[in-house]
Design an enzyme around this catalytic site. Structure first.
Site, short mmCIF file in Angstrom:
data_model
loop_
_atom_site.label_atom_id
_atom_site.label_comp_id
_atom_site.label_asym_id
_atom_site.label_seq_id
_atom_site.Cartn_x
_atom_site.Cartn_y
_atom_site.Cartn_z
N LEU A 23 0.82 -1.21 0.00
CA LEU A 23 0.00 0.00 0.00
C LEU A 23 0.86 1.26 0.00
O LEU A 23 0.50 2.26 -0.60
CB LEU A 23 -0.93 0.01 1.22
N ALA A 29 8.31 3.11 8.00
CA ALA A 29 7.54 1.87 7.96
C ALA A 29 7.07 1.59 6.55
O ALA A 29 7.08 2.45 5.67
CB ALA A 29 6.35 1.94 8.92
N LYS A 49 1.20 -2.83 8.99
CA LYS A 49 2.27 -1.83 9.00
C LYS A 49 3.48 -2.40 9.71
O LYS A 49 3.39 -2.85 10.86
CB LYS A 49 1.76 -0.57 9.73
N ASP A 155 -0.41 15.60 12.93
CA ASP A 155 -0.30 15.46 11.48
C ASP A 155 -1.69 15.43 10.85
O ASP A 155 -1.95 14.66 9.93
CB ASP A 155 0.48 14.19 11.13
#
Length: 337
Positions: A23, A29, A49, A155
């Site tokens: 993805l 990561a 992840k 964020d």
């Protein structure tokens, strides 16, 4: 002469998960679409992840990743991406999240801008309200023992707000940004997307007010398809933020009611004490400015479908610095076909 049958695609397995596709990858990561192989969620499609292998030998990176997992697992809200599992396997640290099968808000805004189609006002305000409600929950979340988590997203941006094909709205990428900044500047640099930083964030302050400022920037974009603070370089953007140089909302979109413009102007006040003190109060201030009949999953899904069609072809893009994928595709109940 007949061709020999092609060999089956090798199955990539990581613990209890079959890796289906990439993805996104970031500096910290990598994120994969994966399928749960056994247990109560067998067959579910999830986002896996993993900390970059090169960082598993870096104690600070490992600590940051573990901290993200610990924080995110304690957040349970319908408008926040749910963390389903976390741990380490043979020294590789991982987090398993629900997949939000759809688009991120950044993709939606870009498509609107290309087509020259503004989002309906009710739709835009409703999305902003949902974002603030998710932040209100996160800012006041506590541990099972009742202790405040002290969560600040740090964020908040369109690329971290996901809208599923059935109209679910989910805020993602909690944890890493907050821990990376952790109340101060690291290495003399400001971490986060420049356009969404508050004046106080530029000084290294980290508190819930930073998320409220970023949410105001997102709401301005939802209403105008433009960012409020612009510049050819980060320094120019920072200068615009410092001086609060932005075009009035109604100059870009005259049909915006004056009362709604006043809400955003307050949220962008030069003096922090004049802004909304909490995400909850900010969300309440938006409530009179949208029709509740528009703020439904079906209506939201219809708007997104109108922009992109019914195609299942969702383009993947590079992940953010915290390793989140955009888009982060499937709800918790999404199953592999």
């Amino acid at each position: 002469m007949s061709q020999p049958p092609s060999s089956p695609r090798p199955v990539r397995v990581f613990g209890n998960y079959e890796i289906l596709s990439v993805l996104g990858k970031g500096g910290m990561a990598e994120v994969y679409r994966a399928r749960v192989l056994s247990g109560p969620r067998e067959g579910w499609t999830v986002a896996l992840k993993r900390l970059q292998p090169a960082l598993t030998r870096d104690p600070q990176s490992v600590a940051l990743f573990i901290r993200e997992a610990q924080l995110s697992k304690q957040l349970h809200h319908p408008n926040i991406v749910t963390v389903l599992d976390a741990g380490d396997l043979e020294g590789i640290y991982f987090i398993v999240m629900e997949l939000v099968d759809g688009r991120d808000l950044g993709q939606i805004l870009r498509r609107c801008k290309v087509r020259g189609i503004p989002l309906p006002l009710d739709f835009a305000v409703y999305l902003g309200k949902v974002l603030l409600e998710a932040l209100a929950y996160a800012h006041t979340a506590t541990t099972p023992q009742g202790e405040p988590l002290g969560m600040v997203h740090c964020d908040v941006s369109p690329s971290n707000l996901f809208i599923s094909r059935v109209g679910e709205i989910k805020l993602g990428d909690f944890g890493v940004s907050r821990v990376l900044v952790d109340g101060k500047l690291q290495g003399g640099e400001v971490l986060g997307k420049p356009y969404y930083l508050s004046p106080e964030s530029l000084l290294g302050e980290v508190n819930p007010a930073a998320d409220l400022w970023a949410a105001t920037v997102v709401l301005y974009e939802l209403l105008t398809l433009e960012r409020p603070f612009l510049g050819g370089s980060p320094d120019e953007v920072f200068a615009a933020i410092w001086s609060r140089q932005y075009r009035p909302l109604r100059e870009l979109r005259p049909e915006v009611p004056e009362a709604l413009e006043a809400v955003l102007d307050r949220a962008f006040s030069a003096r922090p004490e004049e802004r909304f003190p909490t995400a909850e109060e900010f969300a309440q201030a938006l409530t009179p400015h949208y029709d509740e009949r528009v703020g439904t999953p079906l209506a939201i899904a219809a708007v997104v479908r109108g922009l992109f069609g019914a195609s299942d072809d969702v383009p993947s893009s590079s992940s953010s610095s915290s390793g989140g994928a955009s888009p982060v595709p499937g709800g918790t109940g999404s199953r592999a076909g």
